[in-house]
Design a protein around this motif. Sequence first.
Motif, PDB file in Angstrom:
ATOM      1  N   LEU A   1     -12.465  14.554  30.598  1.00 35.49           N
ATOM      2  CA  LEU A   1     -11.605  15.676  30.226  1.00 35.49           C
ATOM      3  C   LEU A   1     -12.425  16.799  29.590  1.00 35.49           C
ATOM      4  CD1 LEU A   1      -8.523  13.844  28.664  1.00 35.49           C
ATOM      5  CD2 LEU A   1      -8.748  14.785  30.969  1.00 35.49           C
TER       6      LEU A   1
ATOM      7  N   LEU B   1      -6.951  20.134  26.045  1.00 37.96           N
ATOM      8  CA  LEU B   1      -7.603  19.193  26.958  1.00 37.96           C
ATOM      9  C   LEU B   1      -7.197  19.568  28.374  1.00 37.96           C
ATOM     10  CD1 LEU B   1      -6.820  15.834  25.119  1.00 37.96           C
ATOM     11  CD2 LEU B   1      -9.079  16.856  25.381  1.00 37.96           C
TER      12      LEU B   1
ATOM     13  N   HIS C   1     -12.631  19.544  26.855  1.00 41.93           N
ATOM     14  CA  HIS C   1     -12.049  19.592  25.515  1.00 41.93           C
ATOM     15  C   HIS C   1     -12.594  20.817  24.799  1.00 41.93           C
ATOM     16  CE1 HIS C   1     -11.662  17.287  21.410  1.00 41.93           C
ATOM     17  NE2 HIS C   1     -10.709  18.183  21.558  1.00 41.93           N
TER      18      HIS C   1
ATOM     19  N   GLU D   1     -15.680  15.295  27.749  1.00 48.08           N
ATOM     20  CA  GLU D   1     -15.588  14.028  27.032  1.00 48.08           C
ATOM     21  C   GLU D   1     -15.997  12.887  27.970  1.00 48.08           C
ATOM     22  OE1 GLU D   1     -15.091  13.807  23.895  1.00 48.08           O
ATOM     23  OE2 GLU D   1     -14.425  15.851  23.494  1.00 48.08           O
TER      24      GLU D   1
END
Length: 198
Positions: free
Chosen positions: A127, A146, A129, A123
């Motif tokens: 993070l 996450l 994801h 992301e």
Amino acid sequence: MTLRWVSAGLLILILGGVATFAQQSSPPPHPSSSPPSAQQPAAKPANIDRNGVLMLIRSTLLALDQANKTGNYTVLRDLGAPGFQANTAARLAEIFAKQRGDKLDLSGVAVIDPQLSLLPQIEPNGLLHMAGFFPSVPAQVNFELLFAPVDGQWRVFGVSLSVGQSAPVAPAPPEATPGKAVVSQKQAAPPKPGVPAK
């Protein structure tokens, strides 16, 4: 998926009515604070192989399973990224009280391969994801995870689980109507080549 911010930068992920968590150091900017013409940075595919994905998913969900079964969330908390560790073990116990009360058994994730509905991606906030489900009987386990990079390792930052139906249910076979013959599939099958029909 619904994202909602509450006090102290706690991110609540809602999937199928099950609320879970991820700790952020500061809330993201409100969507209306950026100009409408500005494009938000897009997520990009993560450079992680299948084995790495399986290890992250399984180790996280099995740690959660053990925490739910024992009522002790200390190890789950300690395995998380610093933002995740902002939750106390008692707070994690509160968050997962319903799953613990429902005696949700996640041990099947150790042997069943997950089906990913969201391939691992990075992301804009850095993070990792991913999302998917474990098909099982009688219900499937849907997950969204996450992970944050910590000292060269991905550490859990957010977990969301819900339980759903494992597969579509076929309708009941139609009942035979009086006066009509029902032909079985075996009777309707054509004869095998080289074998005379009887």
